[in-house]
Design a protein around this motif. Structure first.
Motif, mmCIF file in Angstrom:
data_model
loop_
_atom_site.group_PDB
_atom_site.id
_atom_site.type_symbol
_atom_site.label_atom_id
_atom_site.label_comp_id
_atom_site.label_asym_id
_atom_site.label_seq_id
_atom_site.Cartn_x
_atom_site.Cartn_y
_atom_site.Cartn_z
ATOM 1 N N ILE A 133 -1.093 6.201 0.742
ATOM 2 C CA ILE A 133 -0.141 7.303 0.562
ATOM 3 C C ILE A 133 1.277 6.747 0.538
ATOM 4 C CG2 ILE A 133 0.886 9.321 1.702
ATOM 5 C CD1 ILE A 133 -1.993 9.926 2.756
ATOM 6 N N TYR A 134 1.588 5.868 1.490
ATOM 7 C CA TYR A 134 2.946 5.332 1.586
ATOM 8 C C TYR A 134 3.252 4.367 0.449
ATOM 9 C CZ TYR A 134 2.640 7.851 5.850
ATOM 10 O OH TYR A 134 2.478 8.878 6.733
ATOM 11 N N LEU A 160 2.087 4.760 -2.594
ATOM 12 C CA LEU A 160 2.350 5.641 -3.740
ATOM 13 C C LEU A 160 3.721 6.298 -3.644
ATOM 14 C CD1 LEU A 160 -1.157 7.283 -4.132
ATOM 15 C CD2 LEU A 160 -0.041 5.725 -5.755
ATOM 16 N N ILE A 161 4.085 6.715 -2.443
ATOM 17 C CA ILE A 161 5.417 7.303 -2.264
ATOM 18 C C ILE A 161 6.493 6.284 -2.624
ATOM 19 C CG2 ILE A 161 7.066 8.177 -0.553
ATOM 20 C CD1 ILE A 161 4.657 9.503 0.854
ATOM 21 N N LYS A 162 6.305 5.056 -2.178
ATOM 22 C CA LYS A 162 7.269 4.002 -2.494
ATOM 23 C C LYS A 162 7.313 3.741 -3.995
ATOM 24 C CE LYS A 162 8.453 -0.766 -1.379
ATOM 25 N NZ LYS A 162 8.046 -1.954 -0.614
ATOM 26 N N LEU A 163 6.153 3.661 -4.624
ATOM 27 C CA LEU A 163 6.074 3.380 -6.049
ATOM 28 C C LEU A 163 6.800 4.429 -6.882
ATOM 29 C CD1 LEU A 163 4.840 1.637 -8.371
ATOM 30 C CD2 LEU A 163 2.849 3.168 -8.259
ATOM 31 N N LEU A 196 9.064 10.373 3.185
ATOM 32 C CA LEU A 196 8.381 9.510 4.156
ATOM 33 C C LEU A 196 8.301 10.181 5.521
ATOM 34 C CD1 LEU A 196 9.787 5.920 3.490
ATOM 35 C CD2 LEU A 196 7.453 6.728 3.105
ATOM 36 N N GLU A 197 9.421 10.727 5.956
ATOM 37 C CA GLU A 197 9.442 11.390 7.262
ATOM 38 C C GLU A 197 8.494 12.580 7.301
ATOM 39 O OE1 GLU A 197 13.567 12.227 8.023
ATOM 40 O OE2 GLU A 197 13.947 10.160 8.695
ATOM 41 N N LEU A 198 8.405 13.320 6.218
ATOM 42 C CA LEU A 198 7.496 14.467 6.146
ATOM 43 C C LEU A 198 6.042 14.026 6.316
ATOM 44 C CD1 LEU A 198 6.915 17.474 5.544
ATOM 45 C CD2 LEU A 198 6.865 16.839 3.123
ATOM 46 N N PHE A 199 5.647 12.982 5.594
ATOM 47 C CA PHE A 199 4.270 12.508 5.697
ATOM 48 C C PHE A 199 3.988 11.899 7.068
ATOM 49 C CE2 PHE A 199 4.024 13.307 1.241
ATOM 50 C CZ PHE A 199 2.675 13.460 0.971
ATOM 51 N N LEU A 200 4.937 11.169 7.625
ATOM 52 C CA LEU A 200 4.748 10.586 8.960
ATOM 53 C C LEU A 200 4.615 11.677 10.017
ATOM 54 C CD1 LEU A 200 7.267 7.627 8.728
ATOM 55 C CD2 LEU A 200 4.781 7.432 8.992
#
Length: 86
Positions: free
Chosen positions: A34-35, A37-40, A52-56
């Motif tokens: 997940i992280y 893909l978010i970075k990509l 990122l904060e939302l998913f964490l």
């Protein structure tokens, strides 16, 4: 985690003979993907840190909720304690 046999009418992933306890590692791989893909897709986007904060935070709350379920739910529910009259 709760030793369930099925999820959504399908056998739990860990119950498949070829998978077993590798399912734990699979869960970590999915989570870390997940992280990646978010970075990509969002690294240059202004919402990157918020995303990122939302998913964490969602992951943390999910893990806490699962823990509460596991430590507070009885292993065997005595259904004789329940009826339409009670």
């Amino acid at each position: 985690m709760d030793s369930s046999i099925t999820r959504r009418d399908q056998p739990c992933w860990y119950r498949i003979q070829e998978v077993g306890m590798i399912a734990i590692n699979d869960a970590f791989l999915i989570n870390s993907s997940i992280y990646s893909l978010i970075k990509l897709y969002f690294k240059q986007d202004p919402c990157y840190v918020d995303l990122l904060e939302l998913f964490l935070e969602t992951t943390r709350k999910t893990e806490i909720g699962q823990l509460i379920d596991l430590i507070t739910a009885p292993e065997q529910v005595d259904l004789s304690k329940f009826s339409l009259e009670k």
